[in-house]
Design a protein around this motif. Structure first.
Motif, mmCIF file in Angstrom:
data_model
loop_
_atom_site.group_PDB
_atom_site.id
_atom_site.type_symbol
_atom_site.label_atom_id
_atom_site.label_comp_id
_atom_site.label_asym_id
_atom_site.label_seq_id
_atom_site.Cartn_x
_atom_site.Cartn_y
_atom_site.Cartn_z
ATOM 1 N N LEU A 178 0.831 -1.212 0.000
ATOM 2 C CA LEU A 178 0.000 0.000 0.000
ATOM 3 C C LEU A 178 0.864 1.260 0.000
ATOM 4 O O LEU A 178 0.578 2.219 -0.719
ATOM 5 C CB LEU A 178 -0.925 0.017 1.222
ATOM 6 C CG LEU A 178 -2.119 -0.912 1.216
ATOM 7 C CD1 LEU A 178 -2.909 -0.767 2.512
ATOM 8 C CD2 LEU A 178 -3.011 -0.654 0.017
ATOM 9 N N ILE A 179 1.924 1.244 0.799
ATOM 10 C CA ILE A 179 2.814 2.404 0.889
ATOM 11 C C ILE A 179 3.534 2.625 -0.434
ATOM 12 O O ILE A 179 3.645 3.755 -0.914
ATOM 13 C CB ILE A 179 3.825 2.216 2.051
ATOM 14 C CG1 ILE A 179 3.094 2.263 3.390
ATOM 15 C CG2 ILE A 179 4.937 3.232 2.002
ATOM 16 C CD1 ILE A 179 2.457 3.593 3.706
ATOM 17 N N ILE A 180 4.006 1.547 -1.037
ATOM 18 C CA ILE A 180 4.716 1.673 -2.319
ATOM 19 C C ILE A 180 3.770 2.154 -3.412
ATOM 20 O O ILE A 180 4.098 3.053 -4.193
ATOM 21 C CB ILE A 180 5.380 0.333 -2.711
ATOM 22 C CG1 ILE A 180 6.520 0.028 -1.741
ATOM 23 C CG2 ILE A 180 5.894 0.377 -4.140
ATOM 24 C CD1 ILE A 180 7.069 -1.377 -1.879
ATOM 25 N N SER A 181 2.560 1.583 -3.459
ATOM 26 C CA SER A 181 1.622 1.986 -4.509
ATOM 27 C C SER A 181 1.089 3.407 -4.304
ATOM 28 O O SER A 181 0.639 4.039 -5.260
ATOM 29 C CB SER A 181 0.450 1.005 -4.600
ATOM 30 O OG SER A 181 -0.312 1.034 -3.420
ATOM 31 N N GLY A 187 3.011 5.747 -3.691
ATOM 32 C CA GLY A 187 4.066 6.598 -4.220
ATOM 33 C C GLY A 187 5.100 7.042 -3.206
ATOM 34 O O GLY A 187 5.890 7.945 -3.482
ATOM 35 N N HIS A 188 5.142 6.411 -2.039
ATOM 36 C CA HIS A 188 6.103 6.820 -1.012
ATOM 37 C C HIS A 188 7.467 6.158 -1.149
ATOM 38 O O HIS A 188 8.385 6.507 -0.425
ATOM 39 C CB HIS A 188 5.526 6.546 0.380
ATOM 40 C CG HIS A 188 4.298 7.343 0.675
ATOM 41 N ND1 HIS A 188 4.311 8.694 0.883
ATOM 42 C CD2 HIS A 188 3.003 6.963 0.770
ATOM 43 C CE1 HIS A 188 3.090 9.118 1.106
ATOM 44 N NE2 HIS A 188 2.266 8.079 1.043
ATOM 45 N N TYR A 195 10.299 2.759 -1.715
ATOM 46 C CA TYR A 195 10.669 1.542 -0.995
ATOM 47 C C TYR A 195 11.183 1.821 0.417
ATOM 48 O O TYR A 195 11.025 0.997 1.303
ATOM 49 C CB TYR A 195 11.725 0.758 -1.780
ATOM 50 C CG TYR A 195 11.183 0.206 -3.079
ATOM 51 C CD1 TYR A 195 10.179 -0.745 -3.075
ATOM 52 C CD2 TYR A 195 11.673 0.645 -4.292
ATOM 53 C CE1 TYR A 195 9.666 -1.250 -4.263
ATOM 54 C CE2 TYR A 195 11.176 0.151 -5.482
ATOM 55 C CZ TYR A 195 10.174 -0.807 -5.453
ATOM 56 O OH TYR A 195 9.669 -1.296 -6.636
ATOM 57 N N ARG A 196 11.795 2.947 0.631
ATOM 58 C CA ARG A 196 12.322 3.258 1.967
ATOM 59 C C ARG A 196 11.210 3.457 2.990
ATOM 60 O O ARG A 196 11.402 3.210 4.169
ATOM 61 C CB ARG A 196 13.192 4.506 1.919
ATOM 62 C CG ARG A 196 14.515 4.265 1.260
ATOM 63 C CD ARG A 196 15.400 5.471 1.395
ATOM 64 N NE ARG A 196 16.697 5.175 0.835
ATOM 65 C CZ ARG A 196 17.652 6.054 0.737
ATOM 66 N NH1 ARG A 196 17.457 7.289 1.139
ATOM 67 N NH2 ARG A 196 18.802 5.711 0.223
ATOM 68 N N ALA A 197 10.067 3.901 2.557
ATOM 69 C CA ALA A 197 8.950 4.138 3.475
ATOM 70 C C ALA A 197 8.434 2.833 4.085
ATOM 71 O O ALA A 197 7.802 2.852 5.139
ATOM 72 C CB ALA A 197 7.829 4.869 2.764
ATOM 73 N N THR A 198 8.727 1.706 3.444
ATOM 74 C CA THR A 198 8.276 0.433 4.002
ATOM 75 C C THR A 198 8.963 0.140 5.331
ATOM 76 O O THR A 198 8.411 -0.580 6.164
ATOM 77 C CB THR A 198 8.517 -0.719 3.023
ATOM 78 O OG1 THR A 198 9.909 -0.792 2.715
ATOM 79 C CG2 THR A 198 7.711 -0.543 1.748
ATOM 80 N N ALA A 199 10.148 0.701 5.542
ATOM 81 C CA ALA A 199 10.823 0.523 6.830
ATOM 82 C C ALA A 199 10.009 1.160 7.957
ATOM 83 O O ALA A 199 9.939 0.618 9.063
ATOM 84 C CB ALA A 199 12.221 1.122 6.784
ATOM 85 N N LEU A 200 9.382 2.297 7.669
ATOM 86 C CA LEU A 200 8.539 2.934 8.675
ATOM 87 C C LEU A 200 7.317 2.075 8.986
ATOM 88 O O LEU A 200 6.876 2.013 10.133
ATOM 89 C CB LEU A 200 8.108 4.319 8.211
ATOM 90 C CG LEU A 200 9.235 5.340 8.083
ATOM 91 C CD1 LEU A 200 8.705 6.640 7.501
ATOM 92 C CD2 LEU A 200 9.896 5.572 9.417
#
Length: 98
Positions: A51-54, A56-57, A59-64
């Motif tokens: 959801l985060i990647i789609s 537009g945030h 790949y790094r936002a997935t760590a959050l």
């Protein structure tokens, strides 16, 4: 990378032991629920990450997302410890391990 994998295995084994101790007479059910919870957590992590990647945030936002899910897991763990300490069965468990 080896340490992360080893630590994950150690935590999973200790979680399994704790759940089986807390389950009392339903140890097999506790073990099955542990495996189910780990599978659900894997699926939810991938779902929220996608959801985060789609959105537009990147790949790094997935760590959050991982940090938030880990903190939520620690909160659930703390509530479980608190509830276990308040239950009458806690005295039975502590006397059994002494």
């Amino acid at each position: 990378m080896f340490a992360v994998g080893a630590l994950g295995s150690i935590v999973a084994i200790n979680l399994q032991i704790r759940l089986m101790d807390a389950a009392g007479e339903a140890q097999m059910l506790g073990a099955a629920l542990n495996h189910s919870a780990l599978n659900v957590a894997n699926g939810l992590g991938a779902f929220f990450g996608s959801l985060i990647i789609s959105a537009g945030h990147g790949y790094r936002a997935t760590a959050l997302v991982g940090v938030v899910l880990a903190v939520l897991g620690l909160i659930v763990f703390a509530i479980g410890l608190w509830a276990q300490a308040r239950s009458p069965r806690a005295e039975q468990l502590s006397s059994r391990h002494s």
